[in-house]
Each structure stands twice: as structure tokens, then as C-alpha cells.
Design a protein around this motif. Structure first.
Motif, PDB file in Angstrom:
ATOM      1  N   HIS A 199     -38.640  62.280 -40.061  1.00 13.15           N
ATOM      2  CA  HIS A 199     -38.417  60.985 -39.442  1.00 13.15           C
ATOM      3  C   HIS A 199     -36.948  60.632 -39.565  1.00 13.15           C
ATOM      4  O   HIS A 199     -36.214  61.220 -40.370  1.00 13.15           O
ATOM      5  CB  HIS A 199     -39.293  59.899 -40.087  1.00 13.15           C
ATOM      6  CG  HIS A 199     -39.083  59.746 -41.569  1.00 13.15           C
ATOM      7  ND1 HIS A 199     -38.004  59.086 -42.116  1.00 13.15           N
ATOM      8  CD2 HIS A 199     -39.810  60.194 -42.620  1.00 13.15           C
ATOM      9  CE1 HIS A 199     -38.074  59.107 -43.424  1.00 13.15           C
ATOM     10  NE2 HIS A 199     -39.159  59.791 -43.762  1.00 13.15           N
ATOM     11  N   HIS A 229     -49.009  65.279 -39.106  1.00 15.95           N
ATOM     12  CA  HIS A 229     -47.951  65.259 -38.089  1.00 15.95           C
ATOM     13  C   HIS A 229     -48.567  65.162 -36.697  1.00 15.95           C
ATOM     14  O   HIS A 229     -48.101  64.391 -35.856  1.00 15.95           O
ATOM     15  CB  HIS A 229     -47.089  66.514 -38.211  1.00 15.95           C
ATOM     16  CG  HIS A 229     -46.278  66.828 -36.996  1.00 15.95           C
ATOM     17  ND1 HIS A 229     -45.311  65.983 -36.487  1.00 15.95           N
ATOM     18  CD2 HIS A 229     -46.301  67.910 -36.162  1.00 15.95           C
ATOM     19  CE1 HIS A 229     -44.765  66.524 -35.412  1.00 15.95           C
ATOM     20  NE2 HIS A 229     -45.360  67.692 -35.187  1.00 15.95           N
ATOM     21  N   ASP A 278     -45.510  60.155 -39.532  1.00 17.66           N
ATOM     22  CA  ASP A 278     -45.222  61.538 -39.172  1.00 17.66           C
ATOM     23  C   ASP A 278     -44.675  62.277 -40.391  1.00 17.66           C
ATOM     24  O   ASP A 278     -43.696  61.837 -41.000  1.00 17.66           O
ATOM     25  CB  ASP A 278     -44.212  61.567 -38.026  1.00 17.66           C
ATOM     26  CG  ASP A 278     -44.117  62.934 -37.362  1.00 17.66           C
ATOM     27  OD1 ASP A 278     -44.462  63.940 -38.007  1.00 17.66           O
ATOM     28  OD2 ASP A 278     -43.699  62.994 -36.196  1.00 17.66           O
ATOM     29  N   HIS A 286     -39.196  67.089 -30.913  1.00 18.14           N
ATOM     30  CA  HIS A 286     -39.507  65.654 -30.929  1.00 18.14           C
ATOM     31  C   HIS A 286     -38.289  64.756 -31.085  1.00 18.14           C
ATOM     32  O   HIS A 286     -38.438  63.570 -31.364  1.00 18.14           O
ATOM     33  CB  HIS A 286     -40.495  65.347 -32.063  1.00 18.14           C
ATOM     34  CG  HIS A 286     -41.752  66.139 -32.004  1.00 18.14           C
ATOM     35  ND1 HIS A 286     -42.744  65.892 -31.078  1.00 18.14           N
ATOM     36  CD2 HIS A 286     -42.184  67.204 -32.724  1.00 18.14           C
ATOM     37  CE1 HIS A 286     -43.729  66.756 -31.246  1.00 18.14           C
ATOM     38  NE2 HIS A 286     -43.412  67.577 -32.230  1.00 18.14           N
ATOM     39  N   HIS A 312     -49.379  69.895 -28.512  1.00 19.81           N
ATOM     40  CA  HIS A 312     -49.553  68.530 -29.011  1.00 19.81           C
ATOM     41  C   HIS A 312     -50.612  67.756 -28.237  1.00 19.81           C
ATOM     42  O   HIS A 312     -51.165  66.793 -28.769  1.00 19.81           O
ATOM     43  CB  HIS A 312     -48.216  67.777 -29.011  1.00 19.81           C
ATOM     44  CG  HIS A 312     -47.527  67.872 -30.330  1.00 19.81           C
ATOM     45  ND1 HIS A 312     -47.660  66.913 -31.313  1.00 19.81           N
ATOM     46  CD2 HIS A 312     -46.737  68.828 -30.861  1.00 19.81           C
ATOM     47  CE1 HIS A 312     -46.980  67.270 -32.376  1.00 19.81           C
ATOM     48  NE2 HIS A 312     -46.393  68.437 -32.131  1.00 19.81           N
ATOM     49  N   LYS A 337     -50.091  61.681 -36.057  1.00 21.88           N
ATOM     50  CA  LYS A 337     -49.164  60.544 -36.014  1.00 21.88           C
ATOM     51  C   LYS A 337     -47.769  60.980 -35.573  1.00 21.88           C
ATOM     52  O   LYS A 337     -46.764  60.595 -36.166  1.00 21.88           O
ATOM     53  CB  LYS A 337     -49.104  59.873 -37.388  1.00 21.88           C
ATOM     54  CG  LYS A 337     -50.460  59.355 -37.855  1.00 21.88           C
ATOM     55  CD  LYS A 337     -50.380  58.704 -39.223  1.00 21.88           C
ATOM     56  CE  LYS A 337     -51.749  58.190 -39.651  1.00 21.88           C
ATOM     57  NZ  LYS A 337     -51.700  57.524 -40.985  1.00 21.88           N
ATOM     58  N   THR A 338     -47.714  61.769 -34.526  1.00 20.23           N
ATOM     59  CA  THR A 338     -46.443  62.284 -34.039  1.00 20.23           C
ATOM     60  C   THR A 338     -45.495  61.145 -33.668  1.00 20.23           C
ATOM     61  O   THR A 338     -45.848  60.244 -32.907  1.00 20.23           O
ATOM     62  CB  THR A 338     -46.669  63.173 -32.798  1.00 20.23           C
ATOM     63  OG1 THR A 338     -47.545  64.240 -33.146  1.00 20.23           O
ATOM     64  CG2 THR A 338     -45.356  63.731 -32.278  1.00 20.23           C
ATOM     65  N   ASN A 339     -44.276  61.193 -34.201  1.00 20.44           N
ATOM     66  CA  ASN A 339     -43.231  60.204 -33.934  1.00 20.44           C
ATOM     67  C   ASN A 339     -43.677  58.777 -34.280  1.00 20.44           C
ATOM     68  O   ASN A 339     -43.265  57.812 -33.640  1.00 20.44           O
ATOM     69  CB  ASN A 339     -42.758  60.275 -32.477  1.00 20.44           C
ATOM     70  CG  ASN A 339     -41.784  61.411 -32.262  1.00 20.44           C
ATOM     71  OD1 ASN A 339     -41.859  62.444 -32.916  1.00 20.44           O
ATOM     72  ND2 ASN A 339     -40.857  61.240 -31.349  1.00 20.44           N
TER      73      ASN A 339
END
Length: 444
Positions: free
Chosen positions: A221, A207, A217, A322, A368, A210-212
Motif C-alpha cells: 500500500h 490481497h 490489501d 496495481h 483478479h 481487498k485489492t487496492n
């Protein structure tokens, strides 16, 4: 300067009172996912030196206005527009778009070195806070009359969320300088939640990496349109899951992702098995003891209800961090790490008692930027980020309008608009969403 033709926007004006006119209702979209123009509404900003194309015949005159204007910055670059959008969505601030040439390293390098330092005394203080508050919660449950039990459950569920945050720090190697101690404490902290520590750690690392990012993620999603259309039964399940049941969606996430050995890499499987053995041992010993001492009713009172309270926070924190109509999920080819972590992460203030019991996990942007920042240093890191990158931040204080926006708008992925609501795609099945729109208050 480059110019563009605004399409399909057609503007109609009367030019002479004696002539007959033909008027057409129109619908256009401006700045996808942010601004809809319908029927006879007009976008008034940004149009200059407009020229008219006039088509005549004997009986009528149609005045069609084709608009050629200089290419303007994204609407999010307008301070006034961002302010209006923030009020609409329930945010305190919607940040500017972070320039693409800014790297994540640039942001990390701007932070003071001290925010990365591990302090064992502060770490163990957080353990003491969580253990004490959890014990107090269990005591309140044992003594509270039935009508005060919801308050006791709310406190206890929030307190046990603090255990999750401690395990979360351990997973990121930001709890102790001794890594074996971190693994032991992380495993023990997760046990009351029957969360397997290592499986969660492996998924959570992805996560952060590869956030968003679409298909990358692992936190969550948006719904895929193809998935939504695949079957009527699944469609209805998704509407309930991403609508009224969304504050508990982490239960499904916990169950589906963390107990299946096939979902892990070969070099991860042995550690996953150890965590699963610990969880099953807790179930085999802990649950029977609770039931033996307090009965099934006691198991519900002392374990299940606080556990559901924890999942409320787990789900709520995750979606607030997010999720917003203006925060996109992107393909790997378009994804930018700095934009995702700085501008794609939301800082949200909660009531003080929640912040204390949950160890400032909602000061989430610095986490983050670098997961190696311990939870007790997040506020200092956030202050630095505000000073250096403040205009790019998305910030909110928890409110009903924010939750309503997420639960009634942020549903199906759309490349241009970011999200399309269920009620737009399947109004006949979206009664739960309409119910939320009517039930949930609009005040921020």
C-alpha cells in the motif's frame, strides 16, 4: 443542468490599453493527481460563456473572471485526455471509469466457462517448462565466463519465478483437481525461493479480497503521511525503499509478513507451522550442500543471484499490476470490487521469453476477476474481457517510462490526488528520487 464555480481559478484579462492593471500569479489544481496549473498557465478546455467581474478604482482595474460552468464528466471520460495521460505515464491505454452499478459477478459471468477448466496435462507441462529452464539456467551459470554471468542470472532468476507462478496456481486451487497434490506441489515449488507456502497463501488471498483497499490489501500500500513524518530516519528509509530499492521491496515483504505466527489467525497457525518447517529444513539441508559442493562463492552464484533476480520480478510485477497515479487506493466504505479488480489492475506485456518462463502471470486482469482461472487459460480469458469490457482496461507494454512513473511519483497516499511524491513533501531528503528522475530514461 447543475453548475459549479471553478475555484480557485482566477483569470485576468486586459480590457483597455490606457488603464493600469494589477496582475496576480496564481496556482490551482485541476483533476487531482492528474493536472497541475501553475503561475500564469491556463486550463483552456471546458470553459464556456464566461462572465467577468470587474473591480475598479481610480488607479487600476482588476479583471477577475469567475467561471460558472456545467458540471463536466471526470477528465478520464475524455478519450483525448486519457490518450495524453497514457503517453505521459507509459501506458498503451488508460481505461474509462467502470460504472458503479457493474458488479464483479457481471464480469465473471461474461467469461466463457472453458477458461475455468483445469487441464492436468497443461498444468504439468508448466512444471516441465520451469524445471527444464531452471536446470538450463544453472548449467549456464556453471559454464558462463564472468562477463556473461549477469545474463545467466537473469535467465535463471526468471525461470525460478516460474516455480513461484506454479505455486501461485496451487494456492488458488487452479493447478490440479486433486487438492492434496496442489498443496504438495505448491510447497515444493516455493522451496527454492525459501517462501513458506501456506503463510503466503493466506496473505495473498486477502490481497485478492481487498485489492487496492487501504488497510486491507496485503500486497502493498502507499506510504502514510503520518508514517512519513514520524521520524527523519524512517523517512529516509522509505525514500530509498520506494525509490531506488523498489524493484527488490518484496524481500522486506517476504521477511516481515510470512514468518511471524502472530500475524495469522488461530485456525491458520498449524498449516503455517508446517510450511515454516519445510522452509527451515530446506535451509538446513540445501544451503550446506550448495556450500559444501561449490563454496560460498558458489552459493552466491547458484542461489543468491537468481533469488535476487526472482525478487526483481516479484517486486516489479506487483507494483506494475496495481500502481499508477490514476489508480486509487480507497477506504473500505468507498471500495468497489469490480472497479478494483477490472479497472484497478493493469495488463502489462513483457518480452515473449519472460511471458513463457513466468507462465503468463502478467496477463493479470482475468486473474483478479477470478483467481480460479489457471495460468494457461489467462490469455483466452483476457481476450474475452477485451471484447466485452475493453474500454475500461488499463494496458501497457513494459517500458522505462512506466517504471519511472511508479518509482518517482507513486509514494505517499493522498485522498484527493491518489499519490504525492517524496520530492514534493521532503525535497531536502529526496535526492534518491531526483537521481532516478535524471538516470531513468523517458522513452516508452
Amino acid at each position: 443542468m447543475a453548475s459549479t464555480l471553478v475555484d480557485p481559478l482566477l483569470l485576468f484579462k486586459f480590457s483597455h490599453q490606457k488603464q493600469r492593471f494589477h496582475k496576480t500569479n496564481i496556482s490551482a489544481q485541476y483533476s487531482p493527481s492528474l493536472f497541475n496549473l501553475k503561475s500564469d498557465e491556463f486550463i483552456q478546455k471546458g470553459f464556456r460563456n464566461q462572465r467577468h467581474l470587474i473591480h475598479r478604482d481610480r488607479k487600476k482595474v482588476t479583471v477577475v473572471q469567475a467561471v460558472a460552468i456545467p458540471v463536466e464528466p471526470s477528465p478520464l471520460e475524455s478519450a483525448e485526455y486519457r490518450k495524453q495521460l497514457a503517453q505521459s505515464y507509459g501506458f498503451n491505454q488508460i481505461g474509462e471509469q467502470l460504472p458503479s452499478n457493474v458488479t464483479l459477478k457481471d464480469v465473471i459471468d461474461s467469461l466463457p466457462k472453458k477458461v475455468f477448466e483445469i487441464d492436468d496435462a497443461k498444468a504439468w507441462k508448466s512444471v516441465l517448462v520451469s524445471a527444464t529452464s531452471y536446470a538450463l539456467g544453472l548449467f549456464m551459470i556453471s559454464k558462463a565466463p564472468w562477463y556473461l554471468l549477469p545474463l545467466a542470472w537473469a535467465w535463471t532468476g526468471t525461470a525460478v519465478t516460474g516455480f513461484f507462478v506454479i505455486g501461485h496456481d496451487c494456492a488458488h486451487k487452479s493447478f490440479s483437481k486433486n487438492k492434496l497434490v496442489e498443496d504438495i506441489i505448491g510447497t515444493l515449488a516455493f522451496l527454492p525461493l525459501i517462501y513458506p507456502y501456506e503463510p503466503w497463501r493466506f496473505k495473498h488471498d486477502r490481497h485478492h479480497a481487498k485489492t487496492n483497499m487501504l488497510k486491507g490489501d496485503t500486497a502493498w500500500h502507499p506510504v502514510w503521511k503520518k508514517e512519513f513524518d514520524s521520524s527523519p530516519l524512517l523517512r529516509k528509509a522509505l525514500i530509498f525503499a520506494y525509490g531506488p530499492f523498489r524493484p527488490w521491496m518484496s524481500i522486506a515483504h517476504w521477511l516481515v509478513l510470512h514468518f511471524d505466527l502472530k500475524k495469522f489467525r488461530p485456525n491458520e497457525v498449524n498449516r503455517v507451522k508446517i510450511s515454516l518447517a519445510c522452509v527451515f529444513a530446506f535451509l538446513a539441508i540445501g544451503w550446506p550442500l550448495i556450500i559444501y559442493k561449490t563454496g560460498i562463492t558458489g552459493w552466491i552464484k547458484f542461489w543468491l543471484m537468481p533469488w535476487l533476480g526472482y525478487h526483481f520480478w516479484m517486486s516489479t510485477f506487483t507494483m506494475v499490476h496495481h500502481t499508477a497515479p490514476h489508480i486509487p487506493f480507497k477506504d473500505s466504505e468507498e471500495w468497489n470490487a469490480a472497479q478494483a479488480q477490472l479497472s484497478g489492475t493493469v495488463h502489462c506485456d513483457y518480452p515473449k521469453w519472460i511471458e513463457v518462463l513466468c507462465h503468463d502471470i502478467n496477463v493479470h486482469i482475468p486473474h483478479h476477476i477470478s483467481p480460479r482461472i489457471p495460468s494457461y487459460n489467462l490469455r483466452a480469458a483476457h481476450k474475452s474481457i477485451q471484447e466485452n469490457w475493453g474500454k475500461y482496461l488499463n494496458e501497457a507494454s513494459w517500458n522505462w517510462r512506466l517504471m519511472k512513473t511508479i518509482m518517482t511519483v507513486c509514494h505517499v497516499y493522498d485522498k484527493e490526488r491518489n499519490y504525492v511524491g517524496f520530492d514534493e513533501l521532503a525535497p531536502e531528503d529526496s535526492h534518491p528520487i531526483e537521481f532516478l528522475k535524471e538516470l531513468m530514461p523517458d522513452y516508452a
